[in-house]
Scaffold this active site. Structure first.
Site, mmCIF file in Angstrom:
data_model
loop_
_atom_site.group_PDB
_atom_site.id
_atom_site.type_symbol
_atom_site.label_atom_id
_atom_site.label_comp_id
_atom_site.label_asym_id
_atom_site.label_seq_id
_atom_site.Cartn_x
_atom_site.Cartn_y
_atom_site.Cartn_z
ATOM 1 N N CYS A 129 0.811 -1.226 0.000
ATOM 2 C CA CYS A 129 0.000 0.000 0.000
ATOM 3 C C CYS A 129 0.847 1.280 0.000
ATOM 4 O O CYS A 129 0.328 2.358 -0.292
ATOM 5 C CB CYS A 129 -0.942 0.023 1.198
ATOM 6 S SG CYS A 129 -2.160 -1.292 1.138
ATOM 7 N N HIS A 143 -3.666 7.376 2.972
ATOM 8 C CA HIS A 143 -3.978 6.053 2.429
ATOM 9 C C HIS A 143 -5.378 5.678 2.888
ATOM 10 O O HIS A 143 -5.739 5.863 4.048
ATOM 11 C CB HIS A 143 -2.950 5.039 2.933
ATOM 12 C CG HIS A 143 -3.272 3.641 2.523
ATOM 13 N ND1 HIS A 143 -3.638 3.311 1.242
ATOM 14 C CD2 HIS A 143 -3.282 2.482 3.226
ATOM 15 C CE1 HIS A 143 -3.867 2.016 1.176
ATOM 16 N NE2 HIS A 143 -3.663 1.481 2.373
ATOM 17 N N ASN A 184 -10.031 -0.155 -0.183
ATOM 18 C CA ASN A 184 -8.571 -0.031 -0.110
ATOM 19 C C ASN A 184 -7.983 -0.481 -1.443
ATOM 20 O O ASN A 184 -7.971 -1.667 -1.746
ATOM 21 C CB ASN A 184 -8.053 -0.897 1.048
ATOM 22 C CG ASN A 184 -6.544 -0.797 1.223
ATOM 23 O OD1 ASN A 184 -5.836 -0.322 0.332
ATOM 24 N ND2 ASN A 184 -6.049 -1.268 2.356
HETATM 25 N N1 ACO Z 1 -18.213 -8.871 8.723
HETATM 26 C C1 ACO Z 1 -18.622 -9.198 9.953
HETATM 27 N N2 ACO Z 1 -17.774 -9.562 10.924
HETATM 28 C C2 ACO Z 1 -16.467 -9.589 10.645
HETATM 29 C C3 ACO Z 1 -15.972 -9.261 9.370
HETATM 30 C C4 ACO Z 1 -16.901 -8.893 8.387
HETATM 31 N N3 ACO Z 1 -16.529 -8.552 7.137
HETATM 32 N N4 ACO Z 1 -14.626 -9.366 9.383
HETATM 33 C C5 ACO Z 1 -14.286 -9.751 10.618
HETATM 34 N N5 ACO Z 1 -15.391 -9.888 11.381
HETATM 35 C C6 ACO Z 1 -15.494 -10.310 12.778
HETATM 36 C C7 ACO Z 1 -14.306 -11.090 13.260
HETATM 37 O O1 ACO Z 1 -14.411 -12.445 12.903
HETATM 38 C C8 ACO Z 1 -14.386 -10.870 14.740
HETATM 39 O O2 ACO Z 1 -15.353 -11.745 15.286
HETATM 40 P P1 ACO Z 1 -15.105 -12.472 16.709
HETATM 41 O O3 ACO Z 1 -15.038 -11.343 17.702
HETATM 42 O O4 ACO Z 1 -16.303 -13.343 16.844
HETATM 43 O O5 ACO Z 1 -13.797 -13.191 16.569
HETATM 44 C C9 ACO Z 1 -14.950 -9.445 14.874
HETATM 45 O O6 ACO Z 1 -15.549 -9.155 13.608
HETATM 46 C C10 ACO Z 1 -13.892 -8.412 15.185
HETATM 47 O O7 ACO Z 1 -12.777 -8.611 14.302
HETATM 48 P P2 ACO Z 1 -11.568 -7.617 14.245
HETATM 49 O O8 ACO Z 1 -10.569 -8.138 13.256
HETATM 50 O O9 ACO Z 1 -11.088 -7.328 15.641
HETATM 51 O O10 ACO Z 1 -12.311 -6.330 13.656
HETATM 52 P P3 ACO Z 1 -11.744 -4.873 13.462
HETATM 53 O O11 ACO Z 1 -12.613 -3.913 14.154
HETATM 54 O O12 ACO Z 1 -10.275 -4.801 13.731
HETATM 55 O O13 ACO Z 1 -11.974 -4.617 11.904
HETATM 56 C C11 ACO Z 1 -10.621 -4.597 9.914
HETATM 57 C C12 ACO Z 1 -11.346 -5.461 10.960
HETATM 58 C C13 ACO Z 1 -11.666 -3.787 9.185
HETATM 59 C C14 ACO Z 1 -9.902 -5.522 8.951
HETATM 60 C C15 ACO Z 1 -9.626 -3.650 10.620
HETATM 61 O O14 ACO Z 1 -8.871 -4.367 11.550
HETATM 62 C C16 ACO Z 1 -8.688 -2.950 9.686
HETATM 63 O O15 ACO Z 1 -9.086 -2.106 8.908
HETATM 64 N N6 ACO Z 1 -7.368 -3.247 9.792
HETATM 65 C C17 ACO Z 1 -6.326 -2.523 9.077
HETATM 66 C C18 ACO Z 1 -6.286 -2.834 7.616
HETATM 67 C C19 ACO Z 1 -5.109 -2.092 7.013
HETATM 68 O O16 ACO Z 1 -4.880 -0.932 7.265
HETATM 69 N N7 ACO Z 1 -4.299 -2.784 6.234
HETATM 70 C C20 ACO Z 1 -3.074 -2.130 5.774
HETATM 71 C C21 ACO Z 1 -3.081 -1.811 4.399
HETATM 72 S S1 ACO Z 1 -3.485 -3.189 3.381
HETATM 73 C C22 ACO Z 1 -2.070 -3.622 2.484
HETATM 74 O O17 ACO Z 1 -0.997 -3.217 2.730
HETATM 75 C C23 ACO Z 1 -2.263 -4.627 1.348
#
Ligand code: ACO
Length: 323
Positions: free
Chosen positions: A114, A250, A280
């Site tokens: 990214c 980003h 993203n």
């Molecule tokens: N729909 C519903 N529930 C979901 C989904 C979904 N799409 N995805 C995950 N969940 C669930 C999980 O299974 C988890 O359930 P559990 O509590 O029963 O285990 C719950 O939601 C919470 O999961 P988290 O991973 O803690 O959710 P979070 O609030 O962190 O959101 C997300 C997830 C959106 C992926 C977030 O962590 C995020 O944006 N992370 C950063 C991404 C990023 O910046 N990446 C870098 C760039 S990408 C690159 O370089 C290619």
């Protein structure tokens, strides 16, 4: 002192839209969850047969037009991408040919996930400042949806396809004041594709070539590193938070964007946000957001722009630019 300055921007999004409602049909998720946790409403997907170089060329043509230049005027093309058309040659070589740039000009890809556009911008700025080239095309282009495991709700809702480009030209006036790049390879397992070509195609099983992410852990590192990155680029170039007209971050997650804006004490109406429409788009996200804000008249000539990105590696970077 020679600087580089942005003389034109361009972007391109594939036509096909994948809405949150579509995502609800393919994985156990909801529109409400996706909006609340990420800010995303829809993302784009490249058509069958449409490759990263096609997206890149479309964005580059618009950037050239905005700069009032032809492809033959460009001395170097850098493509930040994690989703190249082929393992080799580089997507930049394919783009050079498709655009009709002069044979013999410099063309290479940069793999920083990214942060690919930020890395490309920084490298091109240095080529121009050193006098090696006069004009460069810096492109961030991705078909990230090709790397998605459509059974994984943690990743498939996030990523989209697109491309953004800038023309950088040498100038007596700034321009790019400063760029900072960083990487920390100690967290590979948090965001990666478990398989790559050097592991051998015979060992490619199931979805091992697709992206996996421990999103929650990535989130925390991203917030911390981006906070440091925006402070660093202001400090090194002698500006303060109140000088910044626009934060162009980003577009990974609205909550990460809000945290960085808070760090800068910048109201959200000075932050360019496209994540709701683009998802993203990895290396494409910053130049896509920049081009959108230039074309809708928010970003004006003479304004001070702070660009930042964070991605797999981990990699991260920032730039402070007088537009
Ligand atoms: N729909 C519903 N529930 C979901 C989904 C979904 N799409 N995805 C995950 N969940 C669930 C999980 O299974 C988890 O359930 P559990 O509590 O029963 O285990 C719950 O939601 C919470 O999961 P988290 O991973 O803690 O959710 P979070 O609030 O962190 O959101 C997300 C997830 C959106 C992926 C977030 O962590 C995020 O944006 N992370 C950063 C991404 C990023 O910046 N990446 C870098 C760039 S990408 C690159 O370089 C290619």
């Amino acid at each position: 002192m020679s600087y580089s300055r942005i003389s034109g921007t361009g972007s391109y999004l594939p036509e096909k839209v994948l809405t949150n409602q579509y995502m609800e049909q393919i994985v156990d998720t909801s529109d409400a969850w996706i909006r609340e946790r990420t800010g995303i409403e829809e993302r784009r997907m490249a058509a069958e047969g449409e490759t990263t170089s096609d997206l890149a060329v479309n964005a580059a043509l618009k950037a050239l037009e905005a700069a009032g230049l032809q492809a033959s005027d460009i001395d170097m093309v850098v493509v930040g991408t994690t989703t190249p058309d082929k393992v080799f040659p580089s997507t930049a070589c394919i783009v050079q040919d498709k655009l009709g740039m002069r044979p013999g000009t410099i063309a290479f890809d940069l793999a920083a996930v990214c942060s690919g556009f930020m890395y490309g911008l920084s490298v091109a700025d240095k080529f121009i400042r050193s006098g090696s080239v006069r004009r460069a095309l810096v492109i961030g282009a991705e078909t990230l949806t090709r790397l998605i495991n459509w059974k994984d709700r943690g990743t498939c809702i996030i990523f989209g396809d697109g491309a953004g480009a800038v023309v950088l030209e040498s100038s007596d006036e700034p321009g790019v004041y400063a760029t900072h790049l960083h990487a920390d390879g100690g967290h590979v397992e948090l965001l990666h594709t478990p398989w790559g070509p050097s592991q051998g195609y015979e060992n490619l099983i199931d979805d091992a070539g697709k992206a996996v992410m421990r999103g929650n852990e990535v989130f925390k590192v991203a917030v911390r590193r981006l906070g440091q990155a925006v402070e660093e680029v202001l400090e090194s170039s002698g500006f303060t938070q109140s000088d910044v007209d626009w934060l162009i971050p980003h577009q990974a997650n609205i909550r990460i964007i809000q945290a960085t804006a808070k760090k800068l004490e910048l109201p959200m109406d000075q932050v360019v946000v496209t994540v709701q429409k683009h998802g993203n788009t990895s290396a494409a996200s910053v130049p896509l957001a920049l081009d959108e804000a230039v074309r809708d008249g928010r970003v004006q000539r003479g304004q001070l722009l702070l660009l930042e990105a964070f991605g797999g590696g981990f990699t991260w970077g920032s730039a402070l630019i007088r537009y």
